[in-house]
Structure formats: C-alpha cells, structure tokens
Enzyme design. Structure first.
Site, mmCIF file in Angstrom:
data_model
loop_
_atom_site.group_PDB
_atom_site.id
_atom_site.type_symbol
_atom_site.label_atom_id
_atom_site.label_comp_id
_atom_site.label_asym_id
_atom_site.label_seq_id
_atom_site.Cartn_x
_atom_site.Cartn_y
_atom_site.Cartn_z
ATOM 1 N N ARG A 16 0.859 -1.185 0.000
ATOM 2 C CA ARG A 16 0.000 0.000 0.000
ATOM 3 C C ARG A 16 0.899 1.241 0.000
ATOM 4 O O ARG A 16 2.090 1.163 0.317
ATOM 5 C CB ARG A 16 -0.903 0.006 1.225
ATOM 6 C CG ARG A 16 -1.892 -1.134 1.254
ATOM 7 C CD ARG A 16 -2.490 -1.312 2.636
ATOM 8 N NE ARG A 16 -3.197 -0.114 3.095
ATOM 9 C CZ ARG A 16 -3.522 0.130 4.363
ATOM 10 N NH1 ARG A 16 -3.180 -0.733 5.312
ATOM 11 N NH2 ARG A 16 -4.189 1.216 4.694
ATOM 12 N N SER A 18 0.437 4.131 1.772
ATOM 13 C CA SER A 18 0.474 5.000 2.949
ATOM 14 C C SER A 18 1.903 5.081 3.467
ATOM 15 O O SER A 18 2.739 4.209 3.195
ATOM 16 C CB SER A 18 -0.447 4.456 4.049
ATOM 17 O OG SER A 18 0.107 3.282 4.629
ATOM 18 N N LYS A 86 -2.315 -7.554 11.679
ATOM 19 C CA LYS A 86 -3.673 -7.400 12.195
ATOM 20 C C LYS A 86 -4.665 -7.037 11.092
ATOM 21 O O LYS A 86 -5.880 -7.138 11.303
ATOM 22 C CB LYS A 86 -3.719 -6.342 13.310
ATOM 23 C CG LYS A 86 -3.482 -4.915 12.886
ATOM 24 C CD LYS A 86 -3.517 -3.984 14.087
ATOM 25 C CE LYS A 86 -3.292 -2.532 13.697
ATOM 26 N NZ LYS A 86 -4.365 -1.984 12.875
ATOM 27 N N ASP A 87 -4.171 -6.636 9.910
ATOM 28 C CA ASP A 87 -5.045 -6.321 8.782
ATOM 29 C C ASP A 87 -5.262 -7.508 7.848
ATOM 30 O O ASP A 87 -5.989 -7.394 6.855
ATOM 31 C CB ASP A 87 -4.461 -5.162 7.962
ATOM 32 C CG ASP A 87 -4.498 -3.839 8.709
ATOM 33 O OD1 ASP A 87 -5.339 -3.698 9.611
ATOM 34 O OD2 ASP A 87 -3.676 -2.957 8.390
ATOM 35 N N THR A 130 -12.051 6.186 17.083
ATOM 36 C CA THR A 130 -11.548 4.883 16.648
ATOM 37 C C THR A 130 -12.621 4.234 15.782
ATOM 38 O O THR A 130 -13.807 4.434 16.017
ATOM 39 C CB THR A 130 -11.219 3.950 17.823
ATOM 40 O OG1 THR A 130 -10.761 2.688 17.292
ATOM 41 C CG2 THR A 130 -12.431 3.695 18.713
ATOM 42 N N SER A 132 -12.207 0.880 15.301
ATOM 43 C CA SER A 132 -12.026 -0.505 15.704
ATOM 44 C C SER A 132 -13.133 -0.891 16.681
ATOM 45 O O SER A 132 -13.283 -0.265 17.735
ATOM 46 C CB SER A 132 -10.659 -0.689 16.376
ATOM 47 O OG SER A 132 -10.621 -1.856 17.162
ATOM 48 N N ARG A 134 -13.177 -3.549 18.412
ATOM 49 C CA ARG A 134 -12.476 -4.038 19.605
ATOM 50 C C ARG A 134 -12.168 -2.886 20.559
ATOM 51 O O ARG A 134 -12.472 -2.952 21.764
ATOM 52 C CB ARG A 134 -11.162 -4.725 19.182
ATOM 53 C CG ARG A 134 -10.253 -5.100 20.360
ATOM 54 C CD ARG A 134 -8.891 -5.555 19.863
ATOM 55 N NE ARG A 134 -8.177 -4.510 19.139
ATOM 56 C CZ ARG A 134 -7.401 -3.597 19.726
ATOM 57 N NH1 ARG A 134 -7.239 -3.593 21.028
ATOM 58 N NH2 ARG A 134 -6.784 -2.682 18.996
ATOM 59 N N ARG A 135 -11.566 -1.836 20.025
ATOM 60 C CA ARG A 135 -11.240 -0.696 20.888
ATOM 61 C C ARG A 135 -12.502 -0.055 21.449
ATOM 62 O O ARG A 135 -12.528 0.402 22.589
ATOM 63 C CB ARG A 135 -10.413 0.333 20.108
ATOM 64 C CG ARG A 135 -9.001 -0.141 19.800
ATOM 65 C CD ARG A 135 -8.229 0.873 18.979
ATOM 66 N NE ARG A 135 -6.869 0.403 18.705
ATOM 67 C CZ ARG A 135 -6.227 0.576 17.552
ATOM 68 N NH1 ARG A 135 -6.834 1.225 16.559
ATOM 69 N NH2 ARG A 135 -5.008 0.126 17.391
ATOM 70 N N ARG A 152 -11.466 7.088 10.402
ATOM 71 C CA ARG A 152 -10.850 6.343 9.305
ATOM 72 C C ARG A 152 -9.727 7.163 8.713
ATOM 73 O O ARG A 152 -9.532 8.314 9.025
ATOM 74 C CB ARG A 152 -11.894 6.026 8.217
ATOM 75 C CG ARG A 152 -12.917 4.965 8.582
ATOM 76 C CD ARG A 152 -12.353 3.555 8.662
ATOM 77 N NE ARG A 152 -11.463 3.234 7.545
ATOM 78 C CZ ARG A 152 -11.866 2.851 6.335
ATOM 79 N NH1 ARG A 152 -13.159 2.750 6.076
ATOM 80 N NH2 ARG A 152 -10.994 2.564 5.392
ATOM 81 N N ASN A 154 -5.456 6.972 6.904
ATOM 82 C CA ASN A 154 -4.153 6.494 7.327
ATOM 83 C C ASN A 154 -3.711 7.220 8.602
ATOM 84 O O ASN A 154 -4.398 8.119 9.096
ATOM 85 C CB ASN A 154 -3.123 6.638 6.199
ATOM 86 C CG ASN A 154 -2.915 8.080 5.769
ATOM 87 O OD1 ASN A 154 -2.895 8.992 6.580
ATOM 88 N ND2 ASN A 154 -2.761 8.295 4.471
ATOM 89 N N THR A 157 -3.565 11.012 8.515
ATOM 90 C CA THR A 157 -4.902 11.601 8.432
ATOM 91 C C THR A 157 -5.593 11.591 9.788
ATOM 92 O O THR A 157 -6.237 12.564 10.199
ATOM 93 C CB THR A 157 -5.753 10.836 7.403
ATOM 94 O OG1 THR A 157 -5.152 10.953 6.112
ATOM 95 C CG2 THR A 157 -7.178 11.379 7.351
ATOM 96 N N ARG A 158 -5.443 10.504 10.517
ATOM 97 C CA ARG A 158 -6.070 10.404 11.835
ATOM 98 C C ARG A 158 -5.484 11.430 12.805
ATOM 99 O O ARG A 158 -6.215 12.069 13.569
ATOM 100 C CB ARG A 158 -5.907 8.984 12.378
ATOM 101 C CG ARG A 158 -6.639 7.944 11.542
ATOM 102 C CD ARG A 158 -6.456 6.537 12.085
ATOM 103 N NE ARG A 158 -7.073 5.565 11.179
ATOM 104 C CZ ARG A 158 -7.588 4.408 11.546
ATOM 105 N NH1 ARG A 158 -7.569 4.050 12.814
ATOM 106 N NH2 ARG A 158 -8.128 3.595 10.671
ATOM 107 N N CYS A 245 -13.217 -7.883 11.181
ATOM 108 C CA CYS A 245 -13.306 -6.558 11.801
ATOM 109 C C CYS A 245 -14.740 -6.232 12.212
ATOM 110 O O CYS A 245 -14.990 -5.206 12.840
ATOM 111 C CB CYS A 245 -12.762 -5.487 10.871
ATOM 112 S SG CYS A 245 -13.728 -5.249 9.384
#
Length: 312
Positions: A16, A18, A86-87, A130, A132, A134-135, A152, A154, A157-158, A245
């Site tokens: 990718r 990013s 994890k992805d 987030t 996620s 999970r989070r 959302r 990269n 961006t976050r 996810c």
C-alpha cells in the site's frame, strides 16, 4: 505459470502507498538487501484506502487492504506482499500462504491527545476516535461515559483530524507511531490488561503465492519464531470465533519461557452483555500447538457467553 524468480532478477514487494505501509515495505526491502537480494517496491492503492466514509465492518472488512496486493502476486507483477498482520484476514485465499512473520514491535494501543495525558483525565462525555470495534468495546468497559466516534484514514490523516479538534483523543496502535518516529505523540500506552490488543497487532506478515518455494526459503531468515507462534495462537482465537473486523474481539499472547499465556476478550456492541475475558497457558513449540491453544481459548470464550460468527 513460472513459479520462481529468474536468477539475479529483482524481487518486487507489493505495498500500500500510505507512509506506514511504505516504511514497512522498505524495512523488509532493507533486510532482504542485506542478504544479497535486489528488491524493488510496487506501490498500490487498495479499496480499503479509497473507502473512508464508512467503517470497514460495513464494506467488506480488512481484506480490502490486501486484495489488490494478492492480485499483483497472482499476476506475477509482484513477488511478495508486506502487511500489518492485524489487517490480514484469518483465512487466506487458496493459493496464498503467510511465508514469514517478523519480530513484533510494541503490541499495545496508544492514547493520543493534545490536551489530556490519559484516558482517566478525559472529561465526562469526551469524544474518542476509533473505528475498531475491539477498541470501542474495551473503551466503553473502561469509561462508559465516553462518546466513541468513527475515525478512518491512514495514520497521518487520523492525527490531523485529532489536531483539527474533531476529537478529544484517539486510540492508535503504538507500533505504527513508533515505526514512523512519532512515539512522542503517545501520551499513554495502555496496559494490555486494560486494552487487550488485536490478534497480530505490532507484527509484520509477508504473503506469497503458495507455489513460490524459492521465496519461502529466501524469507526464512527474516522470520521470528516466538512472534510467529504467538500470533498464530491469537489468530486461531479469531478464526475459531469466525472473527473479522465486524467482531469486537481481542487476543494477545505473552511468553513465559516456552509457556504461552494467551488472553482473549469479546465485547457486546449493544452493551447488553458484560465484557467476556478468558486466558489460558500451554507449552507451545509448534504452529499446531499454538493453534490448539487459540482454539481452546475460543471455546472458553463461547462457554462464557461470547457469540461467535458462523463461518460461511
């Protein structure tokens, strides 16, 4: 189909585009070059990078980050693909294998905020970003008053959205921040007992076509067996639960000698069921033993009330 790279032909890494993904690919490139290989990069934009207005759980899952890279492997335009583990979906498509797992970076989640030093310091009703699940469930277990808002994009961006004031704090993987030299943005690294990491978090996985025995052999010196066995157990939890996810699931293993201590947690997004947490230990020296431990922990999750997703 040619199943080997011609002698002296450069290896091509699909990645990718990013900044973090490029760092990861260049890290693998440098390691392979130190072993005498010539390596080039093939930058690609995936659907996961393009769709930023919806959560991954609603548009096809984390496999959106790897599909285009797998097509490049299938067509012979690239030899290997480097992923944040994890992805990577728990089941790879037929004809592909995980050829190497590299030594893990910090697996913890990081609390990032310009104004607050920790989760406990956030005011009532603060907004935490987030995407996620999970989070989300773990944050809600720690601070039910918080507003969890989608985030959302990269890593850069976050961080920009945080700095623009859209959130009071965000939660990111510590590994990505550290790899990009942004460790100073981490105000607090969560203890894993408070924010159990995702399966494979902090580890890099290298995917190849299953028929590329030459590449599997070339990548062997990059593998870190303790990390590989640990994440195999974690991923087995998720696989056994039908995890993706779209499931708020965490799994993390820690070594004590040859004993792997595996923790897992499952949360109910509707908040009607309490957070389910289990752990177990086993002697692990093979991938089969790691996966057996993960499957045992998944069974304990289900026995304690966690709901698995049927495999289709």
């Amino acid at each position: 189909m040619n199943t080997a790279t011609p002698p002296n032909s450069p290896l091509v890494i699909a990645t990718r585009e990013s900044r973090l993904a490029i760092w990861q690919a260049e890290h693998v490139q440098a390691r392979l070059q130190s072993l005498g290989h010539t390596v080039t990069l093939l930058g690609m934009t995936t659907k996961g990078d393009q769709i930023l207005d919806r959560s991954l759980s609603k548009v096809g899952g984390k496999g959106l980050f790897v599909k285009e890279l797998e097509v490049a492997l299938e067509e012979g335009r690239a030899d290997i693909a480097v992923h944040s583990l994890k992805d990577v979906p728990m089941e790879l498509p037929e004809g592909f294998v995980l050829a190497c797992v590299m030594e893990r970076e910090d697996p913890r989640d990081a609390f990032v905020s310009p104004n607050y030093a920790s989760l406990d310091d956030l005011p009532l009703g603060a907004t935490v970003g987030t995407s996620s699940l999970r989070r989300q469930v773990l944050l809600q277990a720690l601070r039910p008053d918080l507003k969890i808002a989608p985030l959302r994009g990269n890593l850069d961006t976050r961080l920009r959205k945080l700095d623009d004031g859209q959130y009071d704090a965000i939660v990111l993987a510590a590994a990505g921040l550290k790899r990009l030299g942004l460790g100073e943005r981490i105000r607090t690294a969560f203890a894993t007992d408070d924010m159990l990491p995702a399966a494979g978090q902090g580890a890099l996985g290298i995917e190849v076509r299953a028929d590329r025995a030459d590449l599997i052999a070339a990548l062997a010196p990059l593998a870190h067996q303790p990390t590989w066995l640990g994440v195999a157990a974690e991923r087995a939890v998720s696989r056994s639960m039908g995890g993706s996810c779209s499931m708020p699931l965490a799994a993390h293993g820690v070594w004590h000698g040859d004993q792997l201590h595996l923790q897992a947690a499952w949360g109910d997004l509707d908040g009607q069921l309490a957070l389910v947490q289990v752990d177990d230990n086993a002697t692990v020296t093979t991938l089969a033993q790691a996966e057996a431990l993960g499957e045992s922990v998944a069974a304990q999750l289900r026995a304690s009330g966690a709901r698995s997703v049927p495999n289709t």
